[in-house]
Design a protein around this motif. Structure first.
Motif, PDB file in Angstrom:
ATOM      1  N   GLY A 278       1.040  -5.680  -3.960  1.00  0.00           N
ATOM      2  CA  GLY A 278      -0.308  -6.203  -3.796  1.00  0.00           C
ATOM      3  C   GLY A 278      -0.987  -5.831  -2.492  1.00  0.00           C
ATOM      4  N   GLU A 279      -0.264  -5.255  -1.546  1.00  0.00           N
ATOM      5  CA  GLU A 279      -0.850  -4.898  -0.258  1.00  0.00           C
ATOM      6  C   GLU A 279      -1.479  -3.507  -0.309  1.00  0.00           C
ATOM      7  OE1 GLU A 279      -1.026  -7.019   2.395  1.00  0.00           O
ATOM      8  OE2 GLU A 279       0.058  -8.545   1.264  1.00  0.00           O
TER       9      GLU A 279
ATOM     10  N   GLU B 235       9.579   5.452  -2.192  1.00  0.00           N
ATOM     11  CA  GLU B 235       9.919   4.426  -3.190  1.00  0.00           C
ATOM     12  C   GLU B 235       8.652   3.702  -3.584  1.00  0.00           C
ATOM     13  OE1 GLU B 235      12.872   1.558  -1.953  1.00  0.00           O
ATOM     14  OE2 GLU B 235      14.065   3.101  -0.971  1.00  0.00           O
ATOM     15  N   GLY B 236       8.594   3.277  -4.848  1.00  0.00           N
ATOM     16  CA  GLY B 236       7.487   2.449  -5.297  1.00  0.00           C
ATOM     17  C   GLY B 236       6.412   3.225  -6.020  1.00  0.00           C
ATOM     18  N   SER B 237       5.308   2.530  -6.250  1.00  0.00           N
ATOM     19  CA  SER B 237       4.186   3.129  -6.972  1.00  0.00           C
ATOM     20  C   SER B 237       2.893   2.476  -6.518  1.00  0.00           C
ATOM     21  CB  SER B 237       4.365   2.943  -8.486  1.00  0.00           C
ATOM     22  OG  SER B 237       4.409   1.559  -8.802  1.00  0.00           O
ATOM     23  N   GLY B 238       1.788   3.111  -6.864  1.00  0.00           N
ATOM     24  CA  GLY B 238       0.512   2.563  -6.468  1.00  0.00           C
ATOM     25  C   GLY B 238      -0.649   3.416  -6.916  1.00  0.00           C
ATOM     26  N   ILE B 239      -1.764   3.182  -6.265  1.00  0.00           N
ATOM     27  CA  ILE B 239      -3.008   3.902  -6.560  1.00  0.00           C
ATOM     28  C   ILE B 239      -3.552   4.470  -5.252  1.00  0.00           C
ATOM     29  CG2 ILE B 239      -5.418   3.641  -7.280  1.00  0.00           C
ATOM     30  CD1 ILE B 239      -4.506   1.565  -9.287  1.00  0.00           C
TER      31      ILE B 239
ATOM     32  N   LEU C  36      -2.774  -7.582   9.967  1.00  0.00           N
ATOM     33  CA  LEU C  36      -2.286  -8.961   9.934  1.00  0.00           C
ATOM     34  C   LEU C  36      -3.399  -9.980   9.693  1.00  0.00           C
ATOM     35  CD1 LEU C  36       0.372  -8.993  12.802  1.00  0.00           C
ATOM     36  CD2 LEU C  36       0.770  -9.058  10.331  1.00  0.00           C
ATOM     37  N   ASP C  37      -4.604  -9.666  10.146  1.00  0.00           N
ATOM     38  CA  ASP C  37      -5.717 -10.605  10.007  1.00  0.00           C
ATOM     39  C   ASP C  37      -6.566 -10.353   8.766  1.00  0.00           C
ATOM     40  OD1 ASP C  37      -4.973 -11.821  12.404  1.00  0.00           O
ATOM     41  OD2 ASP C  37      -6.182 -10.426  13.583  1.00  0.00           O
ATOM     42  N   GLU C  38      -6.164  -9.411   7.932  1.00  0.00           N
ATOM     43  CA  GLU C  38      -6.933  -9.065   6.738  1.00  0.00           C
ATOM     44  C   GLU C  38      -6.104  -9.351   5.484  1.00  0.00           C
ATOM     45  OE1 GLU C  38     -10.096  -7.863   6.658  1.00  0.00           O
ATOM     46  OE2 GLU C  38     -10.175  -8.064   8.834  1.00  0.00           O
ATOM     47  N   PRO C  39      -6.461 -10.374   4.700  1.00  0.00           N
ATOM     48  CA  PRO C  39      -5.703 -10.666   3.484  1.00  0.00           C
ATOM     49  C   PRO C  39      -5.579  -9.436   2.582  1.00  0.00           C
ATOM     50  CG  PRO C  39      -7.310 -12.383   3.903  1.00  0.00           C
ATOM     51  CD  PRO C  39      -7.590 -11.263   4.882  1.00  0.00           C
ATOM     52  N   GLY C  40      -4.351  -9.168   2.107  1.00  0.00           N
ATOM     53  CA  GLY C  40      -4.108  -8.042   1.213  1.00  0.00           C
ATOM     54  C   GLY C  40      -3.901  -6.711   1.909  1.00  0.00           C
ATOM     55  N   MET C  41      -3.915  -6.685   3.234  1.00  0.00           N
ATOM     56  CA  MET C  41      -3.765  -5.421   3.960  1.00  0.00           C
ATOM     57  C   MET C  41      -2.646  -5.468   4.984  1.00  0.00           C
ATOM     58  SD  MET C  41      -7.577  -4.010   4.353  1.00  0.00           S
ATOM     59  CE  MET C  41      -8.592  -3.848   2.907  1.00  0.00           C
ATOM     60  N   ARG C  42      -1.736  -6.405   4.843  1.00  0.00           N
ATOM     61  CA  ARG C  42      -0.622  -6.529   5.789  1.00  0.00           C
ATOM     62  C   ARG C  42       0.472  -5.525   5.432  1.00  0.00           C
ATOM     63  NH1 ARG C  42       3.439 -11.587   6.671  1.00  0.00           N
ATOM     64  NH2 ARG C  42       4.267 -10.833   8.626  1.00  0.00           N
ATOM     65  N   ARG C  43       0.887  -4.744   6.410  1.00  0.00           N
ATOM     66  CA  ARG C  43       1.940  -3.764   6.180  1.00  0.00           C
ATOM     67  C   ARG C  43       2.572  -3.408   7.520  1.00  0.00           C
ATOM     68  NH1 ARG C  43      -3.022  -2.092   6.382  1.00  0.00           N
ATOM     69  NH2 ARG C  43      -3.598  -0.043   7.117  1.00  0.00           N
ATOM     70  N   LYS C  44       3.775  -2.855   7.432  1.00  0.00           N
ATOM     71  CA  LYS C  44       4.497  -2.489   8.652  1.00  0.00           C
ATOM     72  C   LYS C  44       4.690  -0.986   8.679  1.00  0.00           C
ATOM     73  CE  LYS C  44       8.066  -4.115  11.687  1.00  0.00           C
ATOM     74  NZ  LYS C  44       9.153  -5.083  11.858  1.00  0.00           N
ATOM     75  N   ALA C  45       4.328  -0.389   9.801  1.00  0.00           N
ATOM     76  CA  ALA C  45       4.496   1.054   9.987  1.00  0.00           C
ATOM     77  C   ALA C  45       5.615   1.290  10.993  1.00  0.00           C
ATOM     78  CB  ALA C  45       3.204   1.686  10.491  1.00  0.00           C
TER      79      ALA C  45
ATOM     80  N   ASN D 267      -0.458  -0.707  -3.199  1.00  0.00           N
ATOM     81  CA  ASN D 267       0.782  -0.939  -3.928  1.00  0.00           C
ATOM     82  C   ASN D 267       0.444  -1.782  -5.153  1.00  0.00           C
ATOM     83  OD1 ASN D 267       3.239  -1.654  -4.991  1.00  0.00           O
ATOM     84  ND2 ASN D 267       4.138  -2.289  -3.061  1.00  0.00           N
ATOM     85  N   THR D 268       0.514  -1.181  -6.316  1.00  0.00           N
ATOM     86  CA  THR D 268       0.235  -1.887  -7.575  1.00  0.00           C
ATOM     87  C   THR D 268       1.527  -2.208  -8.316  1.00  0.00           C
ATOM     88  OG1 THR D 268      -0.050   0.218  -8.722  1.00  0.00           O
ATOM     89  CG2 THR D 268      -2.040  -0.835  -7.841  1.00  0.00           C
TER      90      THR D 268
END
Length: 123
Positions: A51-52, A70-74, A19-28, A102-103
């Motif tokens: 973008g996360e 679901e989705g795609s990324g690197i 939550l405190d790191e831009p670009g790294m917010r995610r829910k587990a 997530n790209t």
């Protein structure tokens, strides 16, 4: 102990990461853990918005399996990058640094399983 049916999004422990790191917010959504009686496995689903990413992290004593629901990324690991998409799986050996990004343009839903149990990354 008996077999349990689990609804991953309703029965899970919901954990916000990064939550405190831009670009790294995610829910587990962690649905297999010692809390339900598991002695060896930890499992859940993480949702990454477009973008996360996870932090570049390691589970020193745990192997990890990921399944892209679901989705795609690197996947970034040890100086290499590999694209992934729906239905693909990843195996991460213990002690290997890695990151999921997530790209795509839709949420990335990633099922993960660790053994032995390990803490989730904090960022």
């Amino acid at each position: 102990m008996k077999v349990r049916l689990i609804s991953p999004f309703q029965d899970a422990e919901q954990i916000w990461i990064g939550l405190d790191e831009p670009g790294m917010r995610r829910k587990a959504f962690r649905f297999v853990s010692p809390d339900i009686g598991s002695e060896e496995f930890m499992a859940g689903i993480t949702i990454f918005e477009p973008g996360e990413a996870s932090s570049y992290h390691v589970h020193p004593e745990s192997e990890e399996i990921n399944l892209v629901l679901e989705g795609s990324g690197i996947l970034v690991s040890e100086g290499e990058e590999a694209e992934f998409s729906d239905g693909q799986a990843m195996w991460v050996p213990k002690g290997v640094h890695h990151q999921h990004r997530n790209t795509g343009t839709t949420p990335l839903k990633l099922l993960w399983v660790y053994t032995p149990q390990a803490p989730l990354p904090q960022t």
